[in-house]
Write a protein that holds these residues in place. Structure first.
Motif, PDB file in Angstrom:
ATOM      1  N   UNK A  18       0.849  -1.079  -0.091  1.00  8.39           N
ATOM      2  CA  UNK A  18       0.093   0.039  -0.202  1.00  8.39           C
ATOM      3  C   UNK A  18       0.993   1.534  -0.054  1.00  8.39           C
ATOM      4  N   UNK A 106     -11.366   9.322   0.069  1.00 11.32           N
ATOM      5  CA  UNK A 106     -10.925   7.865   0.278  1.00 11.32           C
ATOM      6  C   UNK A 106     -11.206   7.502   2.042  1.00 11.32           C
ATOM      7  N   UNK A 109     -14.921   6.570   2.439  1.00  9.00           N
ATOM      8  CA  UNK A 109     -15.240   5.487   1.911  1.00  9.00           C
ATOM      9  C   UNK A 109     -14.626   4.231   1.989  1.00  9.00           C
ATOM     10  N   UNK A 110     -13.493   4.030   2.279  1.00  6.41           N
ATOM     11  CA  UNK A 110     -12.765   2.907   2.406  1.00  6.41           C
ATOM     12  C   UNK A 110     -12.043   2.931   3.801  1.00  6.41           C
ATOM     13  N   UNK A 111     -11.966   1.627   4.495  1.00  7.39           N
ATOM     14  CA  UNK A 111     -11.562   1.527   5.522  1.00  7.39           C
ATOM     15  C   UNK A 111     -10.105   1.019   5.111  1.00  7.39           C
ATOM     16  N   UNK A 114      -5.064   4.623   8.173  1.00  7.74           N
ATOM     17  CA  UNK A 114      -4.618   5.975   7.393  1.00  7.74           C
ATOM     18  C   UNK A 114      -3.399   6.718   7.702  1.00  7.74           C
TER      19      UNK A 114
ATOM     20  N   UNK B  73     -21.202   2.407   7.372  1.00  6.73           N
ATOM     21  CA  UNK B  73     -19.932   2.959   7.568  1.00  6.73           C
ATOM     22  C   UNK B  73     -19.415   2.441   8.868  1.00  6.73           C
ATOM     23  N   UNK B  76     -18.218  -0.829   8.475  1.00  5.53           N
ATOM     24  CA  UNK B  76     -17.007  -1.103   7.635  1.00  5.53           C
ATOM     25  C   UNK B  76     -15.851  -0.668   8.340  1.00  5.53           C
ATOM     26  N   UNK B  77     -16.098  -0.004   9.474  1.00  5.60           N
ATOM     27  CA  UNK B  77     -15.000   0.400  10.255  1.00  5.60           C
ATOM     28  C   UNK B  77     -14.457   1.715   9.946  1.00  5.60           C
ATOM     29  N   UNK B  78     -15.080   2.332   9.131  1.00 11.16           N
ATOM     30  CA  UNK B  78     -14.773   3.716   8.629  1.00 11.16           C
ATOM     31  C   UNK B  78     -15.131   4.901   9.674  1.00 11.16           C
ATOM     32  N   UNK B  79     -16.301   4.465  10.407  1.00 10.85           N
ATOM     33  CA  UNK B  79     -16.650   5.191  11.525  1.00 10.85           C
ATOM     34  C   UNK B  79     -16.715   4.406  12.937  1.00 10.85           C
ATOM     35  N   UNK B  96     -18.577   1.226  -0.992  1.00 13.34           N
ATOM     36  CA  UNK B  96     -19.499   2.340  -0.734  1.00 13.34           C
ATOM     37  C   UNK B  96     -19.318   3.226  -1.826  1.00 13.34           C
ATOM     38  N   UNK B  97     -18.183   3.274  -2.526  1.00 15.62           N
ATOM     39  CA  UNK B  97     -18.196   4.433  -3.355  1.00 15.62           C
ATOM     40  C   UNK B  97     -17.009   3.594  -4.649  1.00 15.62           C
ATOM     41  N   UNK B 100     -13.277   4.950  -5.626  1.00 13.78           N
ATOM     42  CA  UNK B 100     -12.880   6.017  -4.678  1.00 13.78           C
ATOM     43  C   UNK B 100     -11.407   5.615  -4.693  1.00 13.78           C
ATOM     44  N   UNK B 101     -10.637   6.881  -4.659  1.00 21.93           N
ATOM     45  CA  UNK B 101      -9.210   6.791  -4.782  1.00 21.93           C
ATOM     46  C   UNK B 101      -8.491   6.649  -6.019  1.00 21.93           C
ATOM     47  N   UNK B 115      -5.910   1.130  -6.094  1.00 18.27           N
ATOM     48  CA  UNK B 115      -7.024   0.903  -5.576  1.00 18.27           C
ATOM     49  C   UNK B 115      -7.116  -0.404  -5.080  1.00 18.27           C
ATOM     50  N   UNK B 118      -5.397  -0.502  -1.862  1.00 22.28           N
ATOM     51  CA  UNK B 118      -6.069   0.216  -0.859  1.00 22.28           C
ATOM     52  C   UNK B 118      -7.169  -0.735  -0.111  1.00 22.28           C
ATOM     53  N   UNK B 119      -7.667  -1.486  -0.953  1.00 24.90           N
ATOM     54  CA  UNK B 119      -8.450  -2.286  -0.462  1.00 24.90           C
ATOM     55  C   UNK B 119      -8.129  -3.729   0.146  1.00 24.90           C
TER      56      UNK B 119
END
Lengths: 278, 404
Positions: A18, A106, A109-111, A114, B73, B76-79, B96-97, B100-101, B115, B118-119
């Motif tokens: 990454x 990003x 929308x994606x985990x 960071x 979210x 998904x662990x985003x929030x 989700x989108x 994205x990225x 991408x 990132x995934x």
């Protein structure tokens, strides 16, 4: 998170692929659609050297210290060996600082971990520093007959420590910038005096050791700035051709690990709410 | 512990957001105000508990702003949850989108690697899947072009293809099945079916209740941040639809006026009945009229009005434009343009209208509002038909005795 036990866990922690892909993205996209492309990255140090040499060496007549034991006496080299690492410092921090807010789409929308965003921004800049330093070594060998190649392992060590130090700082400010956009303005304001308070344009011995403030000499106070240690160490190795003193190494090592630790600490603390604040 | 075979366990989940009173992002304000900045708390989710067994396809429904995307979210662990917990067991991926990225200046190939990592892929995994990803997206020819040159359909296809190749144990999907043309959508649905058959857990958030009903074994309905119903999809959808009919009708009416700003050229867009009364729903196969008002003075010339009709899932039903027929003769002030349909030719469901005002010669777009007006098409009693359009034909039968 605990200490990783096997290779898989280490890879999960460090995220090499990454980091690499994000670093490549930064590098590849930087000069896309510009005619001169990569040559732009040469102009910046070039212009700086010409301007600073004119102002500080010719107008203000600052004498570079004579290299000991190299015997070298050249303001341009004296300047460049610290200016290149300093410019890495400045651009890394400015770009890393934006990295979280600029990638908000990003983050929301994606985990994914960071911390890779500011880190890869610093890494992208670090790759250019490597190229710049190699070019510098070759140029001073050609022009001044100043051979510093045998010091490459020491230079590499200094650069890697500086990289870690910068990543630590980048983590702190980029996370804080999500909550307080003041940080980006603060950074612009702070970097300017920081440069003048680091021995880049002038030798360290111009800072008075015999004047005191609150009972502490100016020079001691001055050396609280960790960048002084790097500037001095880079100059020792590249200009004087001398191994930096133990004190320098201790200062550099402790600054690196304290800042890196605090960087991750602060970043992890601020990370959970990033997606909603960014 | 109960439910060890659950892919996702949500317990007493709460998520609050801060609504900044005056949103000042400054250090000074924080320092001056001491430790507390003034903000109001708003619970987007409160006290939500449910379980999703492994291998199940699970739907999340709810009105706009009900908190269902927030729920996704958090899963998904985003929030991060402020109360309670949401625990997922297994490799999880969230759609989700799409894309994205993606970086517009990089090529499709470079973006697949970016991408993908990132995934959560390693570069080696991406290399092994690369040909499949490109083939599924049908972008073999364009993969070395910068994605800024891609059409939005190509962009989405590539994003979907990368995401779907992650092959997660748990897949979270937010309203993105309406990607690309019908063939591509069909392949996406096939892919979901395959994931489901392989025993993977899929969680879908969608406004397309039809699809939730077809795909999902069970569902949860989130209403204003709270769990309103959970259970088999058919019963949850029934509850949700009956609730929506009782209270939700005015929402569409308000929302379209909210979205038009006073200085927009388009003044209003309405669905009106034969008597000229505004309505928020129409009946399939019955007369209906779309009425548009726009400011001709500010447009500078009489405009060509173009209307686009979409199903709520994004399917494009039809586009029409008025051509030069909308001149009222004396083109000053606000002009009212009607589009009259003797019989509304679409099946029952939720539809959206987009509008664009063009210059007379169609070379300039004055203004465009996508998905401006949302309305329901109700079934007509006694009509038995399904599909996309209401053909509106009549059946007739007569005896044809061959021996005559």
């Amino acid at each position: 998170m605990g200490i990783p036990k096997n290779k898989r866990e280490w890879l999960g922690l460090i995220q090499p692929d990454l980091l690499m892909n994000l670093t490549l993205r930064d590098l590849r996209s930087k000069y896309k659609r510009s005619v001169l492309g990569w040559t732009w990255s040469v102009f910046n140090p070039l212009v700086a050297v010409v301007v600073y040499s004119a102002v500080f060496s010719i107008f203000l007549r600052i004498e570079p210290s004579v290299g000991d034991p190299s015997g070298l006496d050249s303001y341009a080299v004296f300047l460049l060996v610290t200016l290149l690492p300093w410019q890495f410092h400045v651009t890394s921090l400015t770009e890393a600082n934006r990295s979280i807010t600029a990638n908000s789409s990003l983050i929301t929308k994606i985990f994914f971990p960071r911390w890779v965003l500011p880190t890869s921004a610093v890494l992208a800049r670090f790759l250019t520093l490597i190229v710049e330093m190699l070019v510098l070594l070759i140029l001073i060998a050609l022009w001044e007959g100043h051979i510093a190649f045998q010091w490459i392992p020491v230079i590499a060590a200094l650069m890697i420590l500086q990289l870690l130090f910068t990543i630590g700082l980048a983590l702190m400010i980029s996370a804080a910038n999500v909550y307080f956009r003041d940080i980006q303005h603060f950074l612009m304001v702070a970097l300017q005096p920081w440069m003048f308070l680091t021995p880049i344009l002038y030798p360290l011995n111009l800072v008075p050791a015999d004047k005191e403030f609150l009972g502490i000499s100016y020079r001691t106070l001055y050396q609280l700035n960790p960048m002084v240690s790097w500037a001095k160490a880079y100059r020792n190795v590249l200009y004087d051709l001398r191994f930096p003193s133990l004190e320098r190494w201790l200062a550099i090592l402790s600054a690196t690990f304290i800042v890196l630790y605090l960087g991750f600490k602060i970043f992890n603390r601020l990370e959970p709410r990033m997606a909603e604040e960014v | 512990m109960v439910g060890t075979s659950n892919a996702i366990t949500v317990e007493g989940l709460g998520k609050k957001f801060r609504l900044m009173q005056d949103r000042n992002w400054t250090l000074k304000a924080t320092l001056l105000a001491g430790h507390r900045t003034r903000y109001e708390e708003f619970w987007a989710l409160r006290d939500v508990s449910f379980e999703i067994p492994t291998g199940e396809t699970f739907g999340i429904v709810g009105g706009n702003g009900s908190g269902k995307s927030t729920l996704l979210k958090v899963l998904a662990g985003i929030l991060r949850a402020d109360e309670g917990s949401a625990v997922a067991r297994g490799r999880l991926s969230a759609l989700l989108e799409l894309g994205a990225g993606f970086h517009p200046e990089l090529t499709g190939r470079e973006n697949v690697y970016l991408n993908g990592s990132i995934l959560g892929f390693t570069s080696r995994e991406i290399r092994n899947l690369f040909d499949d990803i490109v083939e599924f997206a049908e972008l073999e020819q364009f993969i070395d072009e910068p994605v800024r040159n891609y059409s939005s359909g190509m962009y989405m296809r590539l994003g979907f293809s990368v995401a779907i190749h992650v092959e997660p144990e748990i897949l979270l999907v937010d309203e993105i099945l309406a990607v690309g043309d019908l063939t591509f959508q069909k392949r996406c649905l096939d892919r979901f079916a395959r994931l489901r058959d392989e025993g993977r857990t899929i969680v879908v958030v969608s406004h397309d209740l039809d699809m939730i009903g077809r795909l999902c074994d069970s569902s949860v309905w989130i209403n204003k941040g709270e769990l309103a119903a959970v259970g088999s999809s058919s019963s949850v959808l029934e509850d949700f639809i009956s609730h929506d009919e009782n209270s939700g009708m005015n929402v569409s009416d308000q929302s379209h006026h909210l979205r038009l700003k006073p200085d927009d050229l388009v003044k209003s867009l309405e669905l009106v009945d034969v008597n000229g009364h505004s309505m928020s729903s129409a009946a399939s196969g019955q007369p209906a009229l779309i009425r548009v008002r726009y400011d001709a003075d500010r447009a500078g010339e009489p405009a060509t009005v173009a209307l686009g009709l979409y199903r709520a899932d994004g399917t494009h039903v039809s586009s029409i434009n008025s051509g030069a027929t909308t001149s009222a003769g004396n083109d000053v002030g606000v002009i009212e343009v009607d589009y009259e349909m003797p019989s509304l030719p679409v099946q029952p469901g939720t539809y959206e209208i987009s509008i664009a005002l063009h210059s007379r010669d169609m070379t300039k777009v004055f203004e465009r509002h996508t998905h401006l007006f949302r309305f329901e098409v109700d079934p007509v009693a006694g009509s038995h038909q399904t599909g996309l359009v209401a053909l509106g034909g009549n059946w007739a039968a007569k005896n044809v005795d061959e021996s005559n």
